[in-house]
Scaffold this motif. Structure first.
Motif, PDB file in Angstrom:
ATOM      1  N   LYS A 873      36.869  55.394 -63.370  1.00  0.00           N
ATOM      2  CA  LYS A 873      35.591  55.045 -63.984  1.00  0.00           C
ATOM      3  C   LYS A 873      35.828  54.124 -65.178  1.00  0.00           C
ATOM      4  O   LYS A 873      36.808  54.254 -65.897  1.00  0.00           O
ATOM      5  CB  LYS A 873      34.855  56.317 -64.416  1.00  0.00           C
ATOM      6  CG  LYS A 873      34.466  57.227 -63.261  1.00  0.00           C
ATOM      7  CD  LYS A 873      33.712  58.452 -63.745  1.00  0.00           C
ATOM      8  CE  LYS A 873      34.615  59.364 -64.583  1.00  0.00           C
ATOM      9  NZ  LYS A 873      33.887  60.583 -65.006  1.00  0.00           N
ATOM     10  N   LYS A 881      26.644  46.419 -65.733  1.00  0.00           N
ATOM     11  CA  LYS A 881      27.764  46.909 -64.914  1.00  0.00           C
ATOM     12  C   LYS A 881      28.081  45.976 -63.741  1.00  0.00           C
ATOM     13  O   LYS A 881      29.183  46.015 -63.210  1.00  0.00           O
ATOM     14  CB  LYS A 881      27.447  48.312 -64.399  1.00  0.00           C
ATOM     15  CG  LYS A 881      27.326  49.347 -65.525  1.00  0.00           C
ATOM     16  CD  LYS A 881      27.044  50.735 -64.975  1.00  0.00           C
ATOM     17  CE  LYS A 881      26.955  51.756 -66.120  1.00  0.00           C
ATOM     18  NZ  LYS A 881      26.681  53.118 -65.618  1.00  0.00           N
ATOM     19  N   MET A 882      27.112  45.159 -63.354  1.00  0.00           N
ATOM     20  CA  MET A 882      27.363  44.263 -62.218  1.00  0.00           C
ATOM     21  C   MET A 882      28.376  43.169 -62.569  1.00  0.00           C
ATOM     22  O   MET A 882      28.930  42.524 -61.679  1.00  0.00           O
ATOM     23  CB  MET A 882      26.059  43.616 -61.756  1.00  0.00           C
ATOM     24  CG  MET A 882      25.393  42.752 -62.815  1.00  0.00           C
ATOM     25  SD  MET A 882      23.840  42.042 -62.265  1.00  0.00           S
ATOM     26  CE  MET A 882      24.406  41.031 -60.928  1.00  0.00           C
ATOM     27  N   ARG A 885      34.679  43.381 -64.109  1.00  0.00           N
ATOM     28  CA  ARG A 885      35.738  42.850 -63.247  1.00  0.00           C
ATOM     29  C   ARG A 885      36.968  43.742 -63.343  1.00  0.00           C
ATOM     30  O   ARG A 885      37.224  44.352 -64.397  1.00  0.00           O
ATOM     31  CB  ARG A 885      36.129  41.413 -63.658  1.00  0.00           C
ATOM     32  CG  ARG A 885      35.015  40.412 -63.490  1.00  0.00           C
ATOM     33  CD  ARG A 885      35.467  39.004 -63.831  1.00  0.00           C
ATOM     34  NE  ARG A 885      35.848  38.881 -65.234  1.00  0.00           N
ATOM     35  CZ  ARG A 885      37.081  38.661 -65.663  1.00  0.00           C
ATOM     36  NH1 ARG A 885      38.080  38.561 -64.793  1.00  0.00           N
ATOM     37  NH2 ARG A 885      37.330  38.549 -66.955  1.00  0.00           N
ATOM     38  N   SER A 895      36.694  43.336 -53.514  1.00  0.00           N
ATOM     39  CA  SER A 895      36.365  44.463 -52.643  1.00  0.00           C
ATOM     40  C   SER A 895      36.925  44.220 -51.253  1.00  0.00           C
ATOM     41  O   SER A 895      36.786  43.128 -50.690  1.00  0.00           O
ATOM     42  CB  SER A 895      34.851  44.656 -52.575  1.00  0.00           C
ATOM     43  OG  SER A 895      34.352  45.054 -53.835  1.00  0.00           O
ATOM     44  N   THR A 900      37.659  49.275 -53.401  1.00  0.00           N
ATOM     45  CA  THR A 900      36.219  49.038 -53.443  1.00  0.00           C
ATOM     46  C   THR A 900      35.736  49.162 -54.875  1.00  0.00           C
ATOM     47  O   THR A 900      36.090  50.108 -55.584  1.00  0.00           O
ATOM     48  CB  THR A 900      35.471  50.038 -52.553  1.00  0.00           C
ATOM     49  OG1 THR A 900      36.011  49.984 -51.232  1.00  0.00           O
ATOM     50  CG2 THR A 900      33.976  49.708 -52.513  1.00  0.00           C
ATOM     51  N   THR A 902      32.500  49.858 -56.978  1.00  0.00           N
ATOM     52  CA  THR A 902      31.183  50.435 -56.771  1.00  0.00           C
ATOM     53  C   THR A 902      30.146  49.724 -57.619  1.00  0.00           C
ATOM     54  O   THR A 902      30.467  48.878 -58.463  1.00  0.00           O
ATOM     55  CB  THR A 902      31.210  51.934 -57.101  1.00  0.00           C
ATOM     56  OG1 THR A 902      31.491  52.075 -58.507  1.00  0.00           O
ATOM     57  CG2 THR A 902      32.310  52.635 -56.304  1.00  0.00           C
ATOM     58  N   LYS A 903      28.858  50.070 -57.381  1.00  0.00           N
ATOM     59  CA  LYS A 903      27.770  49.460 -58.142  1.00  0.00           C
ATOM     60  C   LYS A 903      27.838  49.835 -59.619  1.00  0.00           C
ATOM     61  O   LYS A 903      27.353  49.106 -60.476  1.00  0.00           O
ATOM     62  CB  LYS A 903      26.426  49.872 -57.553  1.00  0.00           C
ATOM     63  CG  LYS A 903      26.186  49.326 -56.149  1.00  0.00           C
ATOM     64  CD  LYS A 903      24.806  49.724 -55.641  1.00  0.00           C
ATOM     65  CE  LYS A 903      24.564  49.145 -54.243  1.00  0.00           C
ATOM     66  NZ  LYS A 903      23.225  49.527 -53.720  1.00  0.00           N
ATOM     67  N   SER A 904      28.412  50.989 -59.903  1.00  0.00           N
ATOM     68  CA  SER A 904      28.524  51.410 -61.299  1.00  0.00           C
ATOM     69  C   SER A 904      29.722  50.812 -62.004  1.00  0.00           C
ATOM     70  O   SER A 904      29.962  51.101 -63.179  1.00  0.00           O
ATOM     71  CB  SER A 904      28.614  52.939 -61.364  1.00  0.00           C
ATOM     72  OG  SER A 904      29.789  53.393 -60.681  1.00  0.00           O
ATOM     73  N   GLY A 905      30.511  49.986 -61.290  1.00  0.00           N
ATOM     74  CA  GLY A 905      31.661  49.335 -61.899  1.00  0.00           C
ATOM     75  C   GLY A 905      32.953  50.113 -61.759  1.00  0.00           C
ATOM     76  O   GLY A 905      34.000  49.663 -62.261  1.00  0.00           O
ATOM     77  N   SER A 906      32.943  51.271 -61.090  1.00  0.00           N
ATOM     78  CA  SER A 906      34.165  52.050 -60.899  1.00  0.00           C
ATOM     79  C   SER A 906      34.995  51.448 -59.781  1.00  0.00           C
ATOM     80  O   SER A 906      34.488  50.741 -58.899  1.00  0.00           O
ATOM     81  CB  SER A 906      33.819  53.505 -60.579  1.00  0.00           C
ATOM     82  OG  SER A 906      33.066  54.079 -61.638  1.00  0.00           O
TER      83      SER A 906
END
Length: 1489
Positions: A873, A881-882, A885, A895, A900, A902-906
């Motif tokens: 995380k 968050k988008m 990097r 990705s 991968t 995620t949308k939350s940046g993890s």
């Protein structure tokens, strides 16, 4: 005098370096090759195909002092290898398959390309990750890499062009042509907008693009999740359709291509060339845009033809080739207008080369062709053909024809003179010669041959008439004229103008000029003309006058009579009386016309003409008189007779030279040369005969012309590609001013040399409107005032017009087209908030039990078991968050199936393996944190693994991250995963060691494990320690200690030095360079207290390099500054003492005194008043600087300056005591070449000299060299270096220059007369020299006794005799009279040979004339062994054949040779020779027929 001295800068010596470089580069090749022997022969090629290398060596004749290399290379065997031969590097790797490596054998294949060692034999074990260097160098000729022609030679990668030549720099253009100019193809680019109504896999396929065969660099991009179908159509019509549904490499139509399929875009790429036509189809449920680009070949191109057959079969001839237009698809030849329709196509110029240079050998010998049976209209001619053989003496003799059956027999009969015969051609009739009544009209009738030239040879009886009567229907009222119309002036003049005009030829010829006007206006007069002997110079096409004796005796007439018609009637006479006047010639005929022989024959053969000579003679005396004394009306007719009718011998006839191919530089002229035989000049009957009949040397068919330097002219290169494909682009080209020299070379000149305006170097292109496309408007303001924000802009539909203007269209026009980015990040100044944007947790995680998945936070260090899933995380504040990097080991993370975001940046890592070990960095705007990952107990973990770094990952970039982690040293905790209810903890010693190793890994960016023997609860084993870099304690690099005193605005000091500054210093930088591993972290303290620095603090700033910068230095900054360098191995501290003093305000006045005497403020040099003449001085900068002149004057004394501190009236003063008599000795006595330095002493305020140790607390002033003894030097003799000895050996002389010179007070040298130096003895300018190293004859040992045999046991042997110097160099100055012999006779049994003849074979016929042969061999008498024939060449060889069976066969019809079957099969019975020899076979053949 100033308190501080400014150091002088040393100027870099760039000028001398450049001069040296220029002198090196301007040396000629001849200078560089001095001392070298000639290059040796080229070695065998290292390869037989695929491109190899060959070398040539040379030796240095001067020991080791030669400049250049002793080896050179070139490529060879450049033809491609067979397909099944395999890769050359793979063959070298496979040669090690049977050799054990570390106790085991492997199947080796070429390893991956290593740019640092491209020529090392690096091989990889098949199906393994093991890569080993099996040899330091590959074999010569091995490619450095697969996608280039560069090859390894002697372990070094050499650049090879596409022409397979070393260092040629030739590269393929976009059309695939080596060293081409891109003119054989065209760039095609654009986009297609596809509309779909309903979706169906079969119905929705749309053809969007057709790419022809041969195209290159195809790029196609389609937006959307649709699918692409490629239909390949071969040239034979075979169709192949392939659907591109997934990412991968495809082979379609025998062409490889790469296809990438993403979520919203598909990309297709291939370098080509395409081996089939591509039809690209696209299918999908919605509208989309397809963009494409490729280079399409021009369909119709020029190609060079093969060389035409050689002009001769042997003995040396020439060949020409041409160029033809062809279709690259069908490979068919087409008319030239197809290629000329493309302006890019340039037709190649024909090439000429020599051929069949070998001397002619034995075989068929051809006789000359007989005369053609007719002179025109088509006839026949024959020649004899015989079989000849060359004997050992080089003589040819006729032999039987069967010996030449190995080659076809030349034809013996051919057609000739197939052109049409000359014909009479009549021109238009002229107007009638009268305006009334009856008259005449004329026309010109010419004999025209098949080439349209006016020649003779037409049948005279068939010639059309050239005049006829004509009637003008108008009544005439004039009296009848006494002269015929042909004799009247207009027609006589016309007849004279139709006479043949002579022009100069390549042979000296009389060329008559035009006739002058008649000397009378009526009656009989005279005309004259000028006749010159001229010759035509074919090279310049100019006529040159020659002496008349060069043109022979047949000089045309210079004078002739003319008749201007009857004069007017006599006054008072009647018409009848006038008609009956008696001519004067009838009254007294003393002078008459008489024939006096004939002129010489016009030609020496082929039927010339002789004209009877008519002269006016005196009847009484018989002497010739002027022609004007005879009556011209009674002049006899011209009488002509034929002479020398025999045919002319064969001679060379040449056509006129063609026009020169170039007007200057060097051009070429060509002409045709024929061997002709003239039969009749009158009939223009000329026979073409074989060239062998012409005995004279054949004239040249080529010659240079206009071999002069061309005037400078502009030369333009082809236009480059347009800068854009639409919307008005620019094309550029290069324009040079060049001059073509007479040698064929070009000279590059400046633009000012060429006359006329310079051609344009740019022009507009692509003047067509572009397709509409989406574009972005102006970017709006950033969404934030500090930190990281975003910017937006409006989407506009625009079109670039042909004139380069941007037009904004309705947005509906661009519907479905790809849109540019409308949002982007923006970075403003750093926000003042101290809170971190990125929230990190500094923990060390150790997995002790297996668990499916863990969620950990950035900033930590994890040791996990294999096959455990991990989610890292990256919590952030006030950051979208988008835009987070991730970077792994210095490389961006995208990705994929394994990693991968995620949308939350993890970052999600499923089933962790050894490939996932590394350093992960989460980047959120300017903030970032790292997370290190290591595996526990995995056998697949690579020991000693080092994380790769990129050039951007420098220590300067890593220091902030390492420093961030270092400050959290006290807050690092260790957690065991998964957490359990039991109180499980690590031993303190193990916990401390784990923390240290983990923190060190942050600095080094590579992970290091640790070893321990301590046991942990529920933990079976820990990974063994990884090998890493050695750890070194930090060390601060200190320079030589010195005390810095400065009043400059910006000052730099090194840590450890003391600094004395004033409040005028605006910036002070204290450098603290440190070294160690891991790289140490720099921290600062002042007077023992930690110094807190902030980047935006206006006072003290800590720089990224570790230095400390103090702005606007004031007394508050005074103190002791300490720099501490810290890493995991320890720390080091060094201090600097800073003292700051206040300087007076610039508005306060400064007062000076000298020896307690106040000095006035003056701006001009003024003497100091006092006893005696004091030194001169002046004040600068408003009295703040005192300048004292110290040359040739005593300036010793005490100098003091004082001023007031601001408004307090507190006095500030300083003094210095100067000594004027302590100078070093001048380095020169005269000529302004000497300098001296002042001695510096430590003195008390009253001027007493004390030991220098009492002045250590102040900086020692810098002394500068001062010129001295600036007066003229006395005259002196100056000599140059001795020249070389006049002889290289023996006794000689050497010379030098001697001149009288003087060095003046300015330092300049002046040349004086010899009388000025007469007080000194003049040095000698010549001197005798001698050298004993004269060259001598050097002989080598005698060679083998194996030369050409001179007798039964005698041959020759040789040895080399050279004139050589003692150092080994060759000379030509040895005395030829004492040269040792290099050839002598010797005895050898190799010459004991003889010709040994065998028995005669049976005769070829039983009767008549036949022949028989026998074998004759060269035999060694001693051994009886058969040798090659050349060993017996010095002996007469016995005959190998002879005639036999000369008994007549009578009249019987029988075959007299055994080869009649061959004669019958070749159908040779119609020839008399074979008809008689094979009577029976030929007769039987005729009967059967």
């Amino acid at each position: 005098i100033v308190c501080m001295n400014r150091a002088q800068l040393n100027e870099p010596l760039f000028i001398s370096s450049l001069k040296y470089t220029a002198s090196r580069t301007t040396r000629s090749d001849e200078d560089r090759d001095m001392g070298w022997d000639a290059w040796g022969p080229w070695s065998d090629c290292s390869r037989t195909c695929g491109g190899g290398a060959s070398y040539s060596l040379r030796r240095c004749l001067n020991g080791e002092s030669c400049e250049g290399k002793n080896i050179r290379y070139r490529t060879c065997s450049n033809s491609d290898c067979p397909v099944d031969s395999g890769d050359f590097r793979a063959q070298q790797c496979s040669a090690h398959n049977d050799i054990k490596y570390q106790g085991a054998t492997y199947e080796w294949i070429p390893g991956p390309y290593d740019p640092l060692a491209p020529c090392a034999l690096q091989c990889q074990a098949k199906d393994r990750s093991l890569t080993v260097e099996l040899a330091p160098k590959v074999l010569d000729g091995t490619r450095c890499r697969e996608d280039a022609f560069d090859m390894c030679i002697n372990g070094v990668c050499q650049e090879v062009g596409c022409d397979r030549q070393l260092d040629s720099g030739a590269k393929e253009d976009n059309c695939g042509v080596c060293d081409g100019d891109g003119s054989t193809c065209q760039l095609v680019r654009g986009q297609a907008l596809i509309y779909f109504s309903t979706f169906s896999l079969s119905a929705a396929l749309n053809t969007i693009l057709e790419v022809p065969v041969g195209s290159r660099f195809l790029r196609l991009s389609a937006k959307g999740p649709d699918f692409i179908v490629i239909e390949a159509v071969s040239l034979q019509g075979r169709r192949e359709e392939t659907s591109l549904m997934s990412t991968g490499s495809y082979v379609i139509g025998n062409t490889s291509l790469d296809f990438q399929r993403g979520t919203d875009r598909q990309t297709l790429r291939t370098s080509g060339p395409l081996h089939s036509d591509y039809i690209v189809k696209y299918g999908g449920p919605k509208d989309t845009v397809v963009q494409f680009l490729f280079y399409q070949p021009i369909r119709y191109q020029w190609r060079e033809t093969d060389f035409f057959p050689c002009s001769v079969t042997c003995g040396g001839g020439y060949q020409l080739n041409s160029a033809e237009c062809y279709d690259i698809r069908s490979n068919q030849t087409l008319p030239e207008h197809h290629c000329k329709s493309y302006p890019e196509n340039t037709k190649p110029t024909p090439k000429l080369k020599e051929c069949n240079m070998d001397p002619c050998k034995d075989g068929w010998e051809q006789g000359p062709w007989t005369q053609c049976s007719v002179s025109c209209g088509g006839g026949w001619q024959e020649r004899s053909v015989m079989c000849v053989e060359e004997d050992s003496q080089g003589q040819f003799s006729q032999v039987e024809e069967w010996k030449c059956t190995h080659s076809p027999q030349p034809v013996t009969r051919q057609t000739c003179n197939t052109f049409s015969c000359p014909q009479w051609v009549a021109m238009e009739w002229s107007q009638c010669t009268v305006t009334c009544g009856r008259g005449l009209r004329y026309r010109v009738v010419l004999c025209i041959d098949h080439r349209g030239q006016h020649i003779g040879g037409c049948e005279t009886s068939l010639k059309p008439h050239v005049k006829e009567d004509c009637l003008v229907p108008v009544a005439c009222h004039k009296p009848r004229e006494s002269l015929p119309v042909e004799a009247k002036f207009p027609w006589l003049k016309q007849a004279q103008e139709l006479e043949e005009h002579h022009t100069a030829t390549e042979e000296p010829t009389f060329v008559p000029g035009p006739w002058s006007p008649c000397s009378t206006t009526c009656g009989v007069g005279r005309q004259t003309r000028e006749v010159k002997c001229q010759v035509l110079l074919s090279f310049t096409q100019t006529e040159v006058d020659l002496p008349e004796e060069e043109c022979g005796k047949d000089k045309p007439l210079l004078e002739r009579l003319c008749n201007q018609g009857p004069c007017n009637q006599l006054p008072g006479s009647s018409l009848d009386l006038q008609d009956h006047l008696v001519p004067f010639s009838d009254v007294e005929e003393l002078f008459i016309w008489d024939y006096r022989g004939f002129t010489s024959c016009s030609v020496s053969c082929a039927g010339g003409k002789q004209t009877a000579i008519v002269r006016c003679v005196n009847q009484k005396t018989g002497e010739e008189v002027e022609d004007s004394l005879c009556d011209s009306s009674n002049r006899p007719l011209i009488m002509i007779r034929i002479c020398n009718p025999e045919p002319c011998p064969p001679s060379w006839e040449v056509t006129a030279w063609t026009s020169c191919s170039a007007s200057c530089g060097v051009g070429i002229q060509t002409r045709s040369v024929f061997c002709m035989r003239s039969l009749s000049i009158e009939q223009q009957d000329i026979l073409s005969v074989p060239e062998e009949e012409c005995r004279e040397f054949k004239p040249a068919i080529l010659q240079p012309c206009n071999q002069v330097d061309c005037p400078p002219a502009w030369e333009t290169e082809p236009w480059q590609l347009c800068s854009q494909t639409c919307g008005g682009g620019v094309q550029l080209r290069k324009v040079y001013c060049k001059q073509l020299l007479s040698t064929g070379a070009y000279r590059r000149l400046g633009d000012g040399t060429c006359s006329g305006p310079k051609p344009a170097v740019s022009r507009s292109c692509s003047n067509s409107d572009c397709l509409p496309s989406w574009a972005g408007g102006e970017w709006g303001k950033c969404s934030v005032t500090c930190g990281l924000g975003i910017q937006r802009r409006e989407q506009l539909c625009r079109q670039l017009t042909s004139d380069g203007q941007q037009m904004t269209l309705d947005k509906g026009v661009c519907s479905g087209l790809p849109s540019p980015p409308l949002v982007r990040t923006c970075r403003m100044i750093a926000c003042p908030s101290k809170k971190h944007t990125l929230i990190a947790a500094h923990h060390i995680y150790i997995q002790t039990q297996k668990k499916k998945r863990f969620h950990l936070t950035i900033g930590g260090h994890a040791y996990l078991l294999p096959n455990t899933s991990l989610i890292i995380k990256c919590p952030v504040r006030r950051f979208p968050k988008m835009f987070i990097r991730w970077i792994k080991d210095g490389r961006p993370v995208a990705s994929s199936k394994h990693l991968t975001i995620t949308k939350s940046g993890s970052l999600k890592i499923p089933f962790v393996s050894a490939d996932d070990v590394g350093v992960y960095r989460c980047v959120a705007g300017p903030a970032y944190e790292i997370f290190t990952l290591q595996l526990i107990g995995s056998e697949n973990q690579s020991t000693g693994r080092r994380l790769p770094s990129t050039p951007r990952s420098t220590w300067e970039e890593r220091k902030p991250t390492c420093y961030t982690h270092n400050i959290h040293l006290d807050g690092v905790s260790v957690s065991l995963l998964p957490p359990s209810g039991h109180n499980v903890s690590l031993q303190p010693r193990l916990r401390e060691k784990l923390i240290n190793i983990t923190l060190d890994s942050c600095f080094t960016w590579c992970l290091m494990s640790f070893s321990t023997t301590d046991s942990l609860h529920n933990w079976s084993e820990l990974v063994s320690a990884l090998g890493g870099a050695a750890v070194h304690r930090p060390r601060i690099i200190r320079q030589q200690q010195k005390r810095t005193m400065s009043v400059q605005e910006s000052v730099d000091v090194n840590i450890g030095d003391s600094a004395l500054l004033t409040n005028t210093t605006q910036s002070l930088t204290i450098r603290c360079p440190a070294e160690g591993f891991p790289p140490p972290v720099i921290s600062w303290s002042k007077d023992g207290a930690p110094l807190k620095t902030r980047p935006l603090d206006s006072g003290v700033v800590s720089l990224p390099s570790g230095s400390l910068r103090i702005k606007n230095v004031s007394p508050q900054n005074q103190g002791v500054y300490s720099c501490t360098a810290t890493n995991a191995a320890g720390k080091s501290t060094v201090s600097t003492d800073l003292q700051v003093y206040m300087v007076p305000d610039h508005k306060q006045s400064v007062y000076w005194d000298y020896n307690n005497q106040t000095l006035k403020e003056v701006s001009r040099p003024t003497h100091i008043q006092g006893p005696g003449l004091g030194p001169q001085y002046k004040m600068l900068v408003g009295g703040r600087v005192l300048e004292v002149y110290t040359l040739r004057v005593n300036f010793s004394g005490r100098y003091q300056c004082q001023t007031f501190i601001n408004s307090t009236r507190e006095t500030l003063l300083a003094w210095i005591y100067e000594h004027s008599n302590d100078w070093t000795t001048c380095s020169a006595s005269c000529g302004n070449r000497g300098t001296w330095l002042r001695r510096l002493d430590c003195v008390t305020p009253d001027g007493k000299i004390v030991p220098t140790t009492k002045c250590q607390h102040i900086q020692k002033p810098v002394t500068s060299a001062v010129p001295c003894n600036r007066q003229d030097c006395p005259p002196r003799w100056l000599v140059s270096d001795w020249s070389k000895c006049s002889t290289s050996c023996g006794s000689g002389w050497k010379q030098r220059q001697v001149s009288c010179q003087q060095l003046d007070a300015r330092g300049a040298e002046k040349n004086l007369t010899a009388a000025s130096c007469e007080r000194m003895s003049r040095p000698a300018d010549t001197e005798q020299c001698s050298a004993n190293n004269c060259p001598s004859w050097v002989i080598s040992p005698w060679g083998k006794c194996s030369g050409r045999c001179l007798g039964p046991t005698t041959t020759v042997q040789r040895r080399s005799v050279t004139c050589q110097h003692t150092n080994g160099s060759l000379y030509t100055d040895c005395d030829i009279r004492h040269r040792p012999v290099s050839l002598r006779n010797c005895s050898s049994d190799l010459c004991d040979v003889e010709w040994r003849s065998g028995s005669w074979r049976a005769c070829t016929v039983v009767c008549g004339s036949g022949f028989q042969s026998r074998r004759v061999d060269c035999i060694h008498r001693g051994s009886g062994r058969t040798l090659a024939d050349q060993h017996c060449a010095w002996l007469h060889r016995p005959s190998t054949w002879q005639h036999c069976n000369t008994i007549s066969c009578g009249n019987e019809c029988k075959d007299t040779t055994q080869y009649c079957g061959v004669v019958k099969r070749l159908k040779l019975c119609h020839l008399d020779t074979y008809k008689h020899r094979c009577c029976e076979s030929c007769t039987r053949d005729a009967v059967a027929t």
